[in-house]
Design a protein around this motif. Sequence first.
Motif, PDB file in Angstrom:
ATOM      1  N   GLU A 118       8.637   9.906  -4.659  1.00  0.00           N
ATOM      2  CA  GLU A 118       8.835  10.451  -3.313  1.00  0.00           C
ATOM      3  C   GLU A 118       7.502  10.596  -2.585  1.00  0.00           C
ATOM      4  OE1 GLU A 118      11.457  10.875  -1.674  1.00  0.00           O
ATOM      5  OE2 GLU A 118      13.003  10.692  -3.213  1.00  0.00           O
ATOM      6  N   ALA A 119       6.480  11.066  -3.295  1.00  0.00           N
ATOM      7  CA  ALA A 119       5.160  11.236  -2.679  1.00  0.00           C
ATOM      8  C   ALA A 119       4.597   9.891  -2.229  1.00  0.00           C
ATOM      9  CB  ALA A 119       4.211  11.918  -3.658  1.00  0.00           C
ATOM     10  N   ALA A 120       4.796   8.853  -3.063  1.00  0.00           N
ATOM     11  CA  ALA A 120       4.281   7.521  -2.725  1.00  0.00           C
ATOM     12  C   ALA A 120       4.982   6.953  -1.491  1.00  0.00           C
ATOM     13  CB  ALA A 120       4.460   6.580  -3.911  1.00  0.00           C
ATOM     14  N   VAL A 121       6.308   7.107  -1.423  1.00  0.00           N
ATOM     15  CA  VAL A 121       7.064   6.610  -0.271  1.00  0.00           C
ATOM     16  C   VAL A 121       6.613   7.326   0.992  1.00  0.00           C
ATOM     17  CG1 VAL A 121       9.350   6.496   0.794  1.00  0.00           C
ATOM     18  CG2 VAL A 121       9.068   5.882  -1.613  1.00  0.00           C
ATOM     19  N   SER A 122       6.479   8.648   0.910  1.00  0.00           N
ATOM     20  CA  SER A 122       6.053   9.443   2.059  1.00  0.00           C
ATOM     21  C   SER A 122       4.660   9.032   2.534  1.00  0.00           C
ATOM     22  CB  SER A 122       6.075  10.924   1.686  1.00  0.00           C
ATOM     23  OG  SER A 122       5.572  11.709   2.747  1.00  0.00           O
ATOM     24  N   ARG A 157       3.810   7.215   6.167  1.00  0.00           N
ATOM     25  CA  ARG A 157       2.851   7.850   7.068  1.00  0.00           C
ATOM     26  C   ARG A 157       1.709   6.889   7.404  1.00  0.00           C
ATOM     27  NH1 ARG A 157       2.665  12.093   4.498  1.00  0.00           N
ATOM     28  NH2 ARG A 157       0.826  11.806   3.184  1.00  0.00           N
ATOM     29  N   THR A 158       1.259   6.142   6.397  1.00  0.00           N
ATOM     30  CA  THR A 158       0.166   5.191   6.602  1.00  0.00           C
ATOM     31  C   THR A 158       0.589   4.059   7.528  1.00  0.00           C
ATOM     32  OG1 THR A 158      -0.646   5.702   4.393  1.00  0.00           O
ATOM     33  CG2 THR A 158      -1.534   3.742   5.436  1.00  0.00           C
ATOM     34  N   ARG A 164      -3.871  -4.611  12.327  1.00  0.00           N
ATOM     35  CA  ARG A 164      -3.058  -5.796  12.005  1.00  0.00           C
ATOM     36  C   ARG A 164      -3.202  -6.234  10.551  1.00  0.00           C
ATOM     37  NH1 ARG A 164      -1.104  -8.715  16.208  1.00  0.00           N
ATOM     38  NH2 ARG A 164      -1.301 -10.650  15.015  1.00  0.00           N
ATOM     39  N   THR A 165      -4.358  -5.959   9.951  1.00  0.00           N
ATOM     40  CA  THR A 165      -4.550  -6.319   8.549  1.00  0.00           C
ATOM     41  C   THR A 165      -3.881  -5.323   7.623  1.00  0.00           C
ATOM     42  OG1 THR A 165      -6.652  -7.386   9.054  1.00  0.00           O
ATOM     43  CG2 THR A 165      -6.283  -6.787   6.758  1.00  0.00           C
ATOM     44  N   LEU A 166      -3.961  -4.061   7.972  1.00  0.00           N
ATOM     45  CA  LEU A 166      -3.464  -3.011   7.078  1.00  0.00           C
ATOM     46  C   LEU A 166      -1.936  -2.925   7.063  1.00  0.00           C
ATOM     47  CD1 LEU A 166      -4.211  -0.719   5.165  1.00  0.00           C
ATOM     48  CD2 LEU A 166      -4.359   0.805   7.133  1.00  0.00           C
ATOM     49  N   VAL A 167      -1.308  -3.050   8.237  1.00  0.00           N
ATOM     50  CA  VAL A 167       0.145  -2.825   8.319  1.00  0.00           C
ATOM     51  C   VAL A 167       0.931  -3.726   7.357  1.00  0.00           C
ATOM     52  CG1 VAL A 167       2.187  -2.933   9.801  1.00  0.00           C
ATOM     53  CG2 VAL A 167       0.103  -1.898  10.662  1.00  0.00           C
ATOM     54  N   PRO A 168       0.719  -5.062   7.346  1.00  0.00           N
ATOM     55  CA  PRO A 168       1.507  -5.895   6.425  1.00  0.00           C
ATOM     56  C   PRO A 168       1.296  -5.512   4.966  1.00  0.00           C
ATOM     57  CG  PRO A 168       0.402  -7.269   8.060  1.00  0.00           C
ATOM     58  CD  PRO A 168      -0.170  -5.884   8.194  1.00  0.00           C
ATOM     59  N   ARG A 169       0.052  -5.169   4.601  1.00  0.00           N
ATOM     60  CA  ARG A 169      -0.231  -4.833   3.204  1.00  0.00           C
ATOM     61  C   ARG A 169       0.521  -3.575   2.787  1.00  0.00           C
ATOM     62  NH1 ARG A 169      -6.661  -5.138   3.102  1.00  0.00           N
ATOM     63  NH2 ARG A 169      -6.364  -3.846   1.250  1.00  0.00           N
ATOM     64  N   VAL A 184       4.177  -4.145   2.322  1.00  0.00           N
ATOM     65  CA  VAL A 184       4.516  -4.770   1.041  1.00  0.00           C
ATOM     66  C   VAL A 184       4.586  -3.722  -0.056  1.00  0.00           C
ATOM     67  CG1 VAL A 184       3.676  -6.319  -0.773  1.00  0.00           C
ATOM     68  CG2 VAL A 184       3.663  -7.069   1.608  1.00  0.00           C
ATOM     69  N   TRP A 185       3.586  -2.844  -0.129  1.00  0.00           N
ATOM     70  CA  TRP A 185       3.595  -1.822  -1.204  1.00  0.00           C
ATOM     71  C   TRP A 185       4.786  -0.875  -1.033  1.00  0.00           C
ATOM     72  CZ3 TRP A 185       0.952  -5.068  -3.188  1.00  0.00           C
ATOM     73  CH2 TRP A 185      -0.334  -5.456  -2.835  1.00  0.00           C
ATOM     74  N   LEU A 186       5.125  -0.548   0.230  1.00  0.00           N
ATOM     75  CA  LEU A 186       6.303   0.287   0.473  1.00  0.00           C
ATOM     76  C   LEU A 186       7.567  -0.449   0.032  1.00  0.00           C
ATOM     77  CD1 LEU A 186       7.662   2.821   1.602  1.00  0.00           C
ATOM     78  CD2 LEU A 186       7.463   1.826   3.898  1.00  0.00           C
ATOM     79  N   GLY A 187       7.636  -1.747   0.311  1.00  0.00           N
ATOM     80  CA  GLY A 187       8.784  -2.543  -0.117  1.00  0.00           C
ATOM     81  C   GLY A 187       8.938  -2.553  -1.629  1.00  0.00           C
ATOM     82  N   LEU A 188       7.818  -2.677  -2.349  1.00  0.00           N
ATOM     83  CA  LEU A 188       7.863  -2.664  -3.812  1.00  0.00           C
ATOM     84  C   LEU A 188       8.381  -1.325  -4.325  1.00  0.00           C
ATOM     85  CD1 LEU A 188       4.494  -4.473  -4.685  1.00  0.00           C
ATOM     86  CD2 LEU A 188       6.799  -5.433  -4.697  1.00  0.00           C
ATOM     87  N   LEU A 189       7.967  -0.240  -3.670  1.00  0.00           N
ATOM     88  CA  LEU A 189       8.476   1.081  -4.058  1.00  0.00           C
ATOM     89  C   LEU A 189       9.993   1.151  -3.885  1.00  0.00           C
ATOM     90  CD1 LEU A 189       5.763   3.374  -2.419  1.00  0.00           C
ATOM     91  CD2 LEU A 189       6.272   3.265  -4.864  1.00  0.00           C
TER      92      LEU A 189
END
Length: 240
Positions: free
Chosen positions: A1-5, A9-10, A20-25, A28-33
């Motif tokens: 839950e902490a990771a998703v939150s 937020r990020t 533009r560089t940070l958002v896609p990355r 992806v990590w949120l999608g993996l979660l």
Amino acid sequence: EAAVSEAERTVSVARALGQRTLVPRVLVWLGLLHFGRGDVERGKQCVDEAWELSGAGNDTGGHLPAGDVHTIVPAHTGRAAYHLTMQEYEEAIRVGERGLAIADASGYVVWAIHRLLPVVAEAALWKSDMDRARRLASRMRRDSKRLGHALGLAWADACEALVELLKGDKHRSVDLLRNVAEQLEAVPYVPDAARVRRQLARAPAETGDREGATRELRRAHEVFAHLGAEPELIATRDQL
């Protein structure tokens, strides 16, 4: 839950700042979660958006897409992970190997080690393509040694141990998998350590050590319950 939150937020802040560089990355990590927690639809939305924002799908007449490798390669990781989650192993391998080619062309091998190689290797294992799995494990080991990447080395050991479990000596695979689980726990990388322990339980179960198999499964179950990893919880309960 902490990771998703934290990821949500990020993404929100990064959008507001036009990163533009940070958002896609981070998408992806949120999608993996989300994939790990069984929310495939939300995960797919994240990795699809990352794919579009990165330009990973741009038609280049068969050539590798031009753009920022730091967004394009993670976008391939996300899409390959989606196909792996959906048990579309051929497509996971195809997308993943395209991402690996982009990482190779750029020289950023760390993007290949972190998640992309393990995703392709897992798809190869599910497809029973042991030759490909061995090649990928060998590459993971070589590149991880160059970078002193403890997690990559553990993933390489995991791939080789699972090949042994599926096609080799079940008794030997017990020691190999237990060593891998301990390596991952030492990093610490708890989700993958628990997944390895779930596979570790297969070997004792098949060699008659039901008590040992149950012990490993209960240990994995405790981790998955804490993480809310619903697909792995269901699989663990089925094994129990």
